[in-house]
Design an enzyme around this catalytic site. Structure first.
Site, PDB file in Angstrom:
ATOM      1  N   HIS A   1     -40.152  60.758  50.663  1.00  0.00           N
ATOM      2  CA  HIS A   1     -41.275  59.933  50.221  1.00  0.00           C
ATOM      3  C   HIS A   1     -40.873  58.457  50.250  1.00  0.00           C
ATOM      4  CE1 HIS A   1     -44.452  62.697  48.636  1.00  0.00           C
ATOM      5  NE2 HIS A   1     -43.460  63.552  48.828  1.00  0.00           N
TER       6      HIS A   1
ATOM      7  N   SER B   1     -49.894  58.478  53.272  1.00  0.00           N
ATOM      8  CA  SER B   1     -49.307  57.559  52.299  1.00  0.00           C
ATOM      9  C   SER B   1     -49.966  56.198  52.346  1.00  0.00           C
ATOM     10  CB  SER B   1     -47.799  57.423  52.549  1.00  0.00           C
ATOM     11  OG  SER B   1     -47.125  58.607  52.194  1.00  0.00           O
TER      12      SER B   1
END
Length: 470
Positions: free
Chosen positions: A369, A386
């Site tokens: 991430h 994202s």
């Protein structure tokens, strides 16, 4: 690859709006089963007498013999019970489940059904057990039932209910292309679509609880008052749900030889009068309901995750857990089924793999991430998911002071825990993210590792909800 054939989800927590005509709060659907003359009997070429749904407790089939008591109980349904029910309900829409051979032996009753405007659906060729019937034999029986029904009634049946069915029955009935609905299901309070060999088939579920058959089984009704009370309670619950904005369908199953007896008929009349006394009640045949549902909720074609091959599944869901397609690959190998063809279904499968992974594997998912509002975002190197998530709370348009604060917190957090700060931004605002950042940095590593994993699962869930909505 294991696939589970049953659908344990159906319409889910929020069923589609039934939109019954004239704003009705409930659809009441009454079925009268006409089986008398179609039951097991050596006169009909069967090996033994009937033993099902009669007044005889613990009845057994008499091999090679006629059973006088059983025969005359069934004859009561045709000779007296049918007419009592017909007088009571002739002004209401009723669906008759008519066994074709029974209808062929009942010209007076068929005429009365037609004069009342009742729908006559098919209840199979004979009122016999189908569970061990070879597929080709059952297919031939369905075809002959349609032929004989059309000959006797004058029009082909639009609905089908076997009752004593096999695992092949619905598929075989659907493949005829004959029926607006099938009814061999007890799985819902609303119609639903099934797919058989590329064809969408509507199913209008039936009932075994609001059914007078319970007078003929040990764990059932013994007095008319019990039947009446149960029907009223069922009506009240569904009517209240309709008033709250989620109308349903109440199916009531009747048999001429059972509810046609005077003491039971009295209870039925009181229950029906009670339902009639309410406003916004739609009494309808099953065909009425099927045609309404097909107009309001036609089948929607979509690619089912449970039917995808592995490559396609990974293509669609490999990015749900950030840069971790191995999760989707492993999830595809689980026991998926129609209950997984939803956002929550796919999420559960993916999350199971993630939860069962080693700590090192889960850490690799966490480190995949990006930092919030970090260097990857500035360089526009985030995944599309994202990028959209961070932009949704304005993390792509920070002031210089906000960016410095995020950078400082990111650096401190990563140095302490060894993975970036992860939070489901779509559940938050910029302010609540900053508050969580400042609070969570004080956690110990085990606590924060568990929290970060939970946030990863939530991000995946939100991504799937958005994906399935489109």
């Amino acid at each position: 690859m294991t696939r589970y054939p049953r659908d344990m989800t159906g319409h889910g927590a929020t069923p589609p709006a039934a939109n019954w005509p004239n704003g009705a709060k409930i659809a009441v659907q009454i079925v009268l089963n006409y089986e008398e003359g179609g039951e097991n009997n050596v006169l009909h070429g069967d090996a033994a007498s009937e033993a099902f749904l009669s007044e005889i407790t613990g009845a057994q089939p008499w091999a090679g013999q006629r059973h006088w008591n059983m025969e005359t109980i069934y004859e009561y349904g045709a000779r007296a019970g049918f007419w009592r029910v017909h007088r009571m309900l002739s002004d209401l829409p009723v669906t008759v489940y008519g066994v074709a051979t029974a209808l062929a032996r009942a010209p007076e009753q068929v005429k009365a059904m037609k004069d009342a405007g009742w729908e006559i659906a098919s209840h199979g060729l004979k009122w016999v057990e189908h569970k061990d019937m070879p597929e080709e034999e059952e297919r031939a029986a369905i075809a002959e039932s349609i032929r004989l029904h059309t000959e006797v009634v004058g029009t082909p049946p639009r609905g089908w209910y076997t009752g004593r069915c096999s695992m092949n029955t619905n598929r075989l009935a659907a493949e005829t292309g004959q029926f607006a609905y099938l009814a061999d299901s007890y799985s819902d309070d609303l119609p639903y679509w099934e797919r058989f060999a590329g064809r969408d088939q509507l199913v209008v579920p039936y009932t075994m609880d609001c059914n007078d058959m319970r007078f003929a089984i040990q764990a059932g009704f013994t007095t008319g008052a019990q039947f009446e009370s149960y029907l009223k309670d069922s009506f009240d619950v569904l009517y209240a749900e309709g008033q709250e904005g989620a109308p349903k369908m109440l199916s009531i199953g009747l048999h001429c030889r059972l509810v046609g007896r005077p003491g039971r008929a009295a209870a039925l009349k009181r229950a029906i009068d009670y339902m009639r006394s309410h406003a916004d009640v739609w009494f309808a045949s099953r065909l009425d309901i099927a045609e309404h549902w097909a107009r309001e909720h036609p089948p929607v074609a979509f690619e089912r995750p449970s039917e995808m091959d592995q490559a396609r599944f990974v293509q669609e869901f490999g990015g749900i857990f950030e840069h971790s397609p191995w999760i989707a690959k492993a999830a595809h190998g689980l026991e998926l089924g129609r209950t997984h063809d939803t956002a929550q279904g796919v999420h559960n499968a993916l999350a199971r793999v993630f939860r069962s992974a080693s700590e090192q594997q889960r850490l690799e998912v966490l480190t995949a991430h990006p930092d919030l509002a970090g260097k990857l975002a500035a360089a526009k190197r985030l995944t599309a998911e994202s990028t959209a998530e961070q932009a949704s709370v304005g993390l792509d348009a920070l002031t210089d002071d906000e960016r410095r604060n995020f950078t400082a917190l990111n650096d401190a957090y990563t140095a302490k825990f060894g993975f970036p700060f992860i939070i489901a931004v779509r559940d938050n605002t910029k302010a609540s993210i900053m508050e969580a950042f400042a609070r969570r940095i004080d956690n110990d590593r085990d606590t924060e590792f568990a929290e970060a994993c939970a946030q990863v699962e939530r991000i995946a869930e939100l991504r799937l909800i958005e994906k399935f909505a489109t």
